[in-house]
Enzyme design. Structure first.
Site, short mmCIF file in Angstrom:
data_model
loop_
_atom_site.label_atom_id
_atom_site.label_comp_id
_atom_site.label_asym_id
_atom_site.label_seq_id
_atom_site.Cartn_x
_atom_site.Cartn_y
_atom_site.Cartn_z
N PRO A 112 -49.39 19.07 81.90
CA PRO A 112 -49.53 19.88 83.11
C PRO A 112 -50.83 19.60 83.86
O PRO A 112 -51.78 19.06 83.26
CB PRO A 112 -49.51 21.32 82.60
N GLY A 114 -54.49 19.84 85.47
CA GLY A 114 -55.75 20.49 85.09
C GLY A 114 -56.02 20.59 83.60
O GLY A 114 -56.83 21.39 83.15
N GLU A 339 -46.27 50.39 87.76
CA GLU A 339 -47.14 49.68 86.78
C GLU A 339 -47.19 50.45 85.46
O GLU A 339 -47.21 49.84 84.39
CB GLU A 339 -48.56 49.50 87.34
N ASP A 413 -40.33 40.77 89.15
CA ASP A 413 -39.98 41.16 87.78
C ASP A 413 -38.57 40.66 87.44
O ASP A 413 -38.31 40.19 86.33
CB ASP A 413 -39.98 42.69 87.63
P1 ATP Z 1 -54.30 16.68 87.43
O1 ATP Z 1 -53.08 16.33 86.65
O2 ATP Z 1 -54.07 17.82 88.36
O3 ATP Z 1 -54.98 15.52 88.07
P2 ATP Z 1 -56.03 16.60 85.15
O4 ATP Z 1 -55.23 16.85 83.93
O5 ATP Z 1 -56.39 15.19 85.46
O6 ATP Z 1 -55.36 17.29 86.39
P3 ATP Z 1 -58.85 17.03 85.21
O7 ATP Z 1 -58.99 16.49 86.60
O8 ATP Z 1 -59.24 16.17 84.09
O9 ATP Z 1 -57.35 17.49 85.03
O10 ATP Z 1 -59.59 18.42 85.08
C1 ATP Z 1 -60.03 19.14 86.21
C2 ATP Z 1 -61.26 19.94 85.84
O11 ATP Z 1 -60.91 20.97 84.92
C3 ATP Z 1 -62.32 19.13 85.15
O12 ATP Z 1 -63.23 18.60 86.06
C4 ATP Z 1 -62.98 20.13 84.23
O13 ATP Z 1 -63.96 20.87 84.92
C5 ATP Z 1 -61.87 21.08 83.89
N1 ATP Z 1 -61.19 20.74 82.63
C6 ATP Z 1 -59.88 20.46 82.48
N2 ATP Z 1 -59.58 20.23 81.19
C7 ATP Z 1 -60.74 20.35 80.50
C8 ATP Z 1 -61.09 20.22 79.13
N3 ATP Z 1 -60.16 19.92 78.21
N4 ATP Z 1 -62.38 20.41 78.78
C9 ATP Z 1 -63.30 20.71 79.70
N5 ATP Z 1 -63.03 20.86 81.01
C10 ATP Z 1 -61.77 20.69 81.42
#
Ligand code: ATP
Length: 505
Positions: A112, A114, A339, A413
């Site tokens: 997913p 981030g 709620e 919901d």
């Molecule tokens: P996308 O698929 O949307 O490109 P991604 O999986 O490549 O997302 P990243 O760009 O690596 O995600 O992460 C975005 C930000 O979230 C990073 O710059 C960091 O600040 C934070 N982050 C995400 N995962 C971690 C992790 N495992 N440890 C520390 N920080 C994280």
């Protein structure tokens, strides 16, 4: 002569055109117009191609000012371990060629948004002491056939040049959203996409063990099933690594990493508790929680970030910013009862699960209940899912109890309840038994939804009816205070409830 070839052509062509136009009398205007249009198009395509690679270059330069390490990535122990093992192929080159092992060409990170895929790719570059070039699949998409392919060529060329310039033996190319260019080829309509993917495959096939500098391609996607099988076969993306949402331990690790440069109230802040409350959050969302908490602390002119700031930040990331929407008194009362319906149902079905009941407009909602997941769960029983449906229906049931009719406030919901019914049907947890859900007709779906939801609605109504006293006593407190903590709410429930908890899950 060869040295000045370009200048000679530039000088000769206009003279030749003037000669044809005026001495011979040929009308050269259509040719000149055509040449201008063709030149313009070529220039646009070239400059866009240039921008894309320069953009990728700029991004990689600014985003990796220093070599990143795996220690800076929280959670993801399994993904980090697998990636490190795969990268050892790049590090121990002599052994690789001694055993005649073909080089690892591509690694696919799936998961997913981030969750840290970009971070892993940057750490991979750090671990192997490679140069890093980052790009996104959408940067290669153009309306002109062939531009995407030429950008792929440029990217690989640039990676080699950059590695040579910096005296490195290898380069890591990271392509995010690789599904945009690596989607299944349909053999006709999308020629531009096909050519871009073909070029990527050609570049991958052109990587050899003896190459110097060596190139490693890391792709990221959250839609692996969309990728063309040619890209997934051995010899192309050799390793597939899942980068999932972090579990509780991973979330705590990520929170600690992002807390390093922030002044936390050391005596009071408990990041493990925040990790527990942020169930289902990605690394990017956790980073945002720490950031928002710091903003709240700064706005209050505080010296340190407290647990309250962190808790407010979770609400913000989960539900959106507080809005100024002014509800009427009648609406506020209805929302409060709605709620409380969710909260009472939640406490009776799953004791200790309510973390907060709030009567605050946030995102699209006028109020909300925050739940405390007791532990990360990966498997759900029928009884658990039925409990979830009862909690989701609790709001609508409470409105029916007190007003005799429901409002539009239960739409979300019901969506949630119906998606749980769908997953129950697909997992063979309903009276239909084990079935292929794709064969279900809309009528059949309507029937199964109706029967499950109506039965559970009756159950939750009975449960709430037995707790009318809790509604009446908590209503005024909630309207006045606007938020009730889980403990506050539980003590009201204990005082006025006549009902015993249903299930202890
Ligand atoms: P996308 O698929 O949307 O490109 P991604 O999986 O490549 O997302 P990243 O760009 O690596 O995600 O992460 C975005 C930000 O979230 C990073 O710059 C960091 O600040 C934070 N982050 C995400 N995962 C971690 C992790 N495992 N440890 C520390 N920080 C994280």
């Amino acid at each position: 002569m060869r040295k000045y070839g370009k200048e000679i052509v530039i000088g000769f062509v206009p003279v030749f055109i003037l000669f044809l136009q005026f001495a011979i009398g040929i009308n050269m205007m259509p040719f000149i117009l055509f040449a201008c249009i063709a030149g313009g198009l070529l220039f646009m395509a070239k400059s866009r191609g240039h921008l894309a690679t320069v953009g990728g270059d700029r991004k990689s330069k600014t985003s990796v000012p220093r070599q990143m390490t795996f220690e800076e990535i929280g959670g993801q122990d399994h993904a980090k371990q697998e990636l490190r093992e795969a990268l050892d192929f790049l590090v121990h080159v002599e052994q690789i060629s001694k055993f005649g092992i073909r080089p690892l060409k591509g690694i696919l990170l799936t998961g997913p948004p981030g969750t840290g895929k970009t971070l892993l790719a940057k750490a991979a570059a750090g671990y192997t002491d490679s140069v890093y070039l980052g790009a996104s699949g959408s940067e290669f998409v153009e309306m002109y056939v062939g531009v995407g392919a030429s950008r792929i060529r440029d990217l690989f060329k640039e990676a080699r040049q950059k590695a040579e310039k910096q005296g490195k033996n290898s380069a890591v190319i990271f392509i995010d959203e690789i599904d945009v260019i690596g989607g299944k080829r349909d053999g006709g309509q999308q020629r531009e996409y096909d050519q871009t993917l073909n070029q990527l495959l050609t570049e991958l096939d052109g990587i050899h063990t003896t190459d110097s500098p060596r190139i490693l391609l890391i792709g990221a996607t959250n839609r692996k099933e969309m990728l063309d099988s040619a890209l997934l076969r051995p010899g192309r993306f050799d390793r597939h690594i899942a980068v999932d949402l972090p579990d509780k331990k991973g979330r705590a690790h990520i929170l600690h990493l992002h807390a390093r440069n922030k002044p936390l109230d050391g005596d009071e802040v408990n990041l493990e508790k925040i990790a527990e409350e942020s169930y289902g959050f990605s690394g990017a969302q956790l980073e945002s929680v720490m950031n928002e908490a710091a903003i709240y602390a700064m706005r209050e002119d505080g010296e340190t970030i407290s647990q309250r700031h962190l808790s407010m930040a979770i609400d913000k990331v989960m539900m959106g910013e507080r809005t100024d929407r002014e509800a009427t008194n009648e609406e506020r009362e209805r929302v409060a009862l709605h709620e409380l319906g969710h909260a009472i149902a939640a406490e009776l079905v799953r004791p200790g699960s309510v973390s907060q009941v709030a009567l605050l407009p946030r995102g699209g909602a006028l109020g909300y209940v925050r739940h405390n997941p007791q532990q990360d769960k990966y498997l759900y029983t029928k009884q658990f899912l039925e409990g979830q449906i009862m909690i989701a229906l609790g709001g609508a049931a409470a409105e029916e109890m007190f007003y005799g009719e429901r409002s539009t406030g239960s739409r979300g919901d019901f969506d949630q309840a119906m998606s749980i019914v769908r997953s129950m049907v697909e997992s063979g947890l309903t009276e239909l038994g084990i079935i292929d859900a794709s064969m279900m007709t809309p009528d059949k779906w309507a029937a199964v939804n109706g029967s499950i939801l109506n039965d559970l609605m009756q159950d939750v109504k009975m449960l709430l009816e037995a707790n009318r006293g809790v509604f009446l006593s908590a209503l005024d407190v909630l309207i006045q205070e606007e938020t009730l903590s889980g403990d506050q709410f539980r003590s009201l429930l204990q005082q006025f409830s006549t009902e015993q908890p249903l299930l202890a899950q």
